[in-house]
Scaffold this active site. Structure first.
Site, PDB file in Angstrom:
ATOM      1  N   HIS A 122       0.797  -1.248  -0.001  1.00  0.00           N
ATOM      2  CA  HIS A 122      -0.159   0.169   0.005  1.00  0.00           C
ATOM      3  C   HIS A 122       0.938   1.081  -0.049  1.00  0.00           C
ATOM      4  O   HIS A 122       2.039   1.034   0.547  1.00  0.00           O
ATOM      5  CB  HIS A 122      -0.756   0.098   1.420  1.00  0.00           C
ATOM      6  CG  HIS A 122      -1.848   0.965   1.508  1.00  0.00           C
ATOM      7  ND1 HIS A 122      -1.575   2.154   1.850  1.00  0.00           N
ATOM      8  CD2 HIS A 122      -3.207   0.724   1.172  1.00  0.00           C
ATOM      9  CE1 HIS A 122      -2.810   2.866   1.799  1.00  0.00           C
ATOM     10  NE2 HIS A 122      -3.866   2.154   1.531  1.00  0.00           N
ATOM     11  N   GLN A 202      -4.758  -5.336   6.899  1.00  0.00           N
ATOM     12  CA  GLN A 202      -5.614  -6.238   6.330  1.00  0.00           C
ATOM     13  C   GLN A 202      -5.527  -7.628   6.900  1.00  0.00           C
ATOM     14  O   GLN A 202      -6.156  -8.541   6.417  1.00  0.00           O
ATOM     15  CB  GLN A 202      -5.384  -6.612   4.784  1.00  0.00           C
ATOM     16  CG  GLN A 202      -5.410  -5.181   4.036  1.00  0.00           C
ATOM     17  CD  GLN A 202      -6.739  -4.402   4.032  1.00  0.00           C
ATOM     18  OE1 GLN A 202      -7.995  -5.183   4.299  1.00  0.00           O
ATOM     19  NE2 GLN A 202      -7.092  -3.368   3.837  1.00  0.00           N
ATOM     20  N   CYS A 361      -4.878   2.398  -3.885  1.00  0.00           N
ATOM     21  CA  CYS A 361      -3.343   2.908  -3.106  1.00  0.00           C
ATOM     22  C   CYS A 361      -2.274   1.826  -3.112  1.00  0.00           C
ATOM     23  O   CYS A 361      -1.525   1.969  -2.243  1.00  0.00           O
ATOM     24  CB  CYS A 361      -3.674   3.438  -1.530  1.00  0.00           C
ATOM     25  SG  CYS A 361      -4.907   4.398  -1.383  1.00  0.00           S
TER      26      CYS A 361
HETATM   27  N1  PLP Z   1      -1.796  -0.924   4.796  1.00  0.00           N
HETATM   28  C1  PLP Z   1      -2.802  -1.662   3.966  1.00  0.00           C
HETATM   29  C2  PLP Z   1      -2.104  -2.984   3.584  1.00  0.00           C
HETATM   30  C3  PLP Z   1      -3.926  -1.123   3.929  1.00  0.00           C
HETATM   31  O1  PLP Z   1      -4.970  -1.951   3.278  1.00  0.00           O
HETATM   32  C4  PLP Z   1      -4.331   0.266   4.132  1.00  0.00           C
HETATM   33  C5  PLP Z   1      -5.544   0.764   4.055  1.00  0.00           C
HETATM   34  O2  PLP Z   1      -6.327   0.306   3.183  1.00  0.00           O
HETATM   35  C6  PLP Z   1      -3.252   0.923   4.911  1.00  0.00           C
HETATM   36  C7  PLP Z   1      -2.108   0.384   5.245  1.00  0.00           C
HETATM   37  C8  PLP Z   1      -3.390   2.342   5.416  1.00  0.00           C
HETATM   38  O3  PLP Z   1      -4.528   2.377   6.498  1.00  0.00           O
HETATM   39  P1  PLP Z   1      -5.170   3.694   7.198  1.00  0.00           P
HETATM   40  O4  PLP Z   1      -5.529   4.542   5.944  1.00  0.00           O
HETATM   41  O5  PLP Z   1      -6.087   3.143   7.976  1.00  0.00           O
HETATM   42  O6  PLP Z   1      -4.052   4.206   8.203  1.00  0.00           O
END
Ligand code: PLP
Length: 403
Positions: A122, A202, A361
């Site tokens: 991400h 996740q 993302c």
């Molecule tokens: N990492 C992963 C694998 C994610 O799926 C997400 C959000 O979709 C994030 C990080 C970021 O999470 P947050 O926006 O809640 O900080």
């Protein structure tokens, strides 16, 4: 017995309609819906307990502090950390990873040092390292993935050098549902004396996590993806690392003594928690984790795994169906023929079916898989087989429109 109808009653939003259709919420990878107990606990705290934590001698402040610190203990138990000193409250996974990049980077990395990430990360596990790169001139090594959407472990092993300082890797891909062999990766990294940060955004919502068993050095997750409120998340860190890292932000809570000549910092975990924490959200998060624990992981995992396998089977019979990734866990990413992912998502929405479309993302991953974006259905403990059937019928209906 896993009583799905009773469980759904706990989530009032699931009873609403969208464009005249019953809502089918399959965007759980982005955020999950909240059970009534979470919202009730937060409402109760605002209406009956509210006071700033830690600093007050008065009754309400002590009660609010107790709830806040009990929430930390609930998180500790949920991921089986050895001590609450290792549980830092943050705003979410993103802030947790930024904290490590910033503080670990400052204390324990020099120009020329290396961090290993993977092609399936991400953006929140890519960009913080790029920001560190621009400040400290570190380098980012990227572990490739296979066409199937799995880590290339043989190449990963070859990426380690004497300059490797950290591996930062997602446990489960938010796009492909790949469950990475995280224990194997941690063992590999430790054999090179390299610590590992696990992005568990996740995985925490879908499987039991035991940080001591994993032996990970850091682990990050978000409350809102595990039935808790927005704006609260967790960074787990082994004390041996947190102790060696400087504070992330300065302000109240994180200090011991302050003078213009010299300031000393608070003990763990408060050193990393500058300012008034979201103490109502921590209560909400604790109730969400209690809710999941009460249902029990074995039933939740069996339910969600069953749904995912069923969805892949049913969807596979649709003409032009192309899956992106193996969907080990609760996530099915796909494209159908030449239909643009945005068109497919928008038309499904008109049928009351909420899916996510786009790059999720994870632009480098889209590039690797040779697609601009995908449609992603992601499941939670309250989804049903009937909802999957409606999704499949909806995709067929949209596909006919484009035939
Ligand atoms: N990492 C992963 C694998 C994610 O799926 C997400 C959000 O979709 C994030 C990080 C970021 O999470 P947050 O926006 O809640 O900080």
């Amino acid at each position: 017995m896993y009583d799905i109808e009773r469980i759904r009653q706990d989530f009032p939003i699931l009873g609403r309609e969208v464009y005249g259709h019953p809502l089918i919420y399959l965007d759980n990878g982005a955020t999950t819906q909240k059970p009534r107990c979470v919202v009730d606990a937060m409402t109760d705290e605002y209406l009956n307990v509210n006071a700033n934590v830690h600093r007050g001698v008065h009754f309400l402040s002590q009660q609010a502090t107790e709830l806040h610190e009990q929430a930390r203990e609930t998180v500790r138990q949920f991921i089986n950390a050895s001590s609450t000193t290792e549980i830092v409250f943050t705003r979410g996974t993103t802030e947790s990873i930024n904290l490590v990049a910033s503080c670990f980077g400052q204390a324990l990395m020099q120009a020329g040092d290396e961090v290993i990430v993977s092609e399936m990360e991400h953006h929140s596990n890519i960009v913080p390292w790029q920001l560190l790169q621009s400040r400290r001139d570190i380098s980012i090594k990227v572990c490739p993935i296979t066409d199937e959407g799995r880590l290339d472990l043989a190449t990963l092993e070859r990426l380690f050098t004497p300059r490797t300082r950290l591996v930062s890797l997602c446990h489960v891909s938010n796009v492909m549902g790949t469950v990475n062999p995280i224990r194997e990766v941690i063992a590999m990294a430790h054999a090179h004396d390299v610590p590992v940060l696990v992005d568990a955004a996740q995985s925490v919502p879908h499987m039991a996590i035991d940080v001591q068993q994993l032996d990970c050095d850091f682990l990050a997750f978000s409350g809102h993806k595990v039935y808790g409120p927005t704006g609260i998340g967790v960074l787990y860190g082994k004390e041996q690392w947190l102790d060696r890292m400087p504070p992330y932000m300065g302000g109240g809570e994180m200090i011991d003594r302050v003078s213009f000549e010299r300031t000393t910092f608070n003990q763990l975990p408060y050193k990393f928690e500058a300012g008034t924490p979201d103490y109502v959200a921590t209560t909400g998060l604790a109730r969400a984790l209690d809710y999941v624990s009460a249902l029990g992981w074995s039933d939740i995992e069996a339910h969600e795994h069953g749904l995912t396998v069923y969805a892949r089977q049913q969807m596979a019979s649709i003409d032009g169906m192309r899956f992106i990734g193996p969907s080990d866990d609760a996530v099915v990413s796909f494209l159908v023929g030449n239909i643009h992912h945005l068109d497919l998502g928008t038309l499904l929405d008109r049928l009351g079916i909420a899916v996510r479309t786009g790059h999720h993302c994870a632009e480098p991953l889209m590039h690797r898989m040779g697609v601009e974006g995908t449609v992603r259905a992601s499941f939670a403990l309250y989804n049903t087989r009937q909802e999957v059937d409606t999704l499949v019928a909806g995709i067929r209906r949209v596909a006919r429109m484009f035939a």
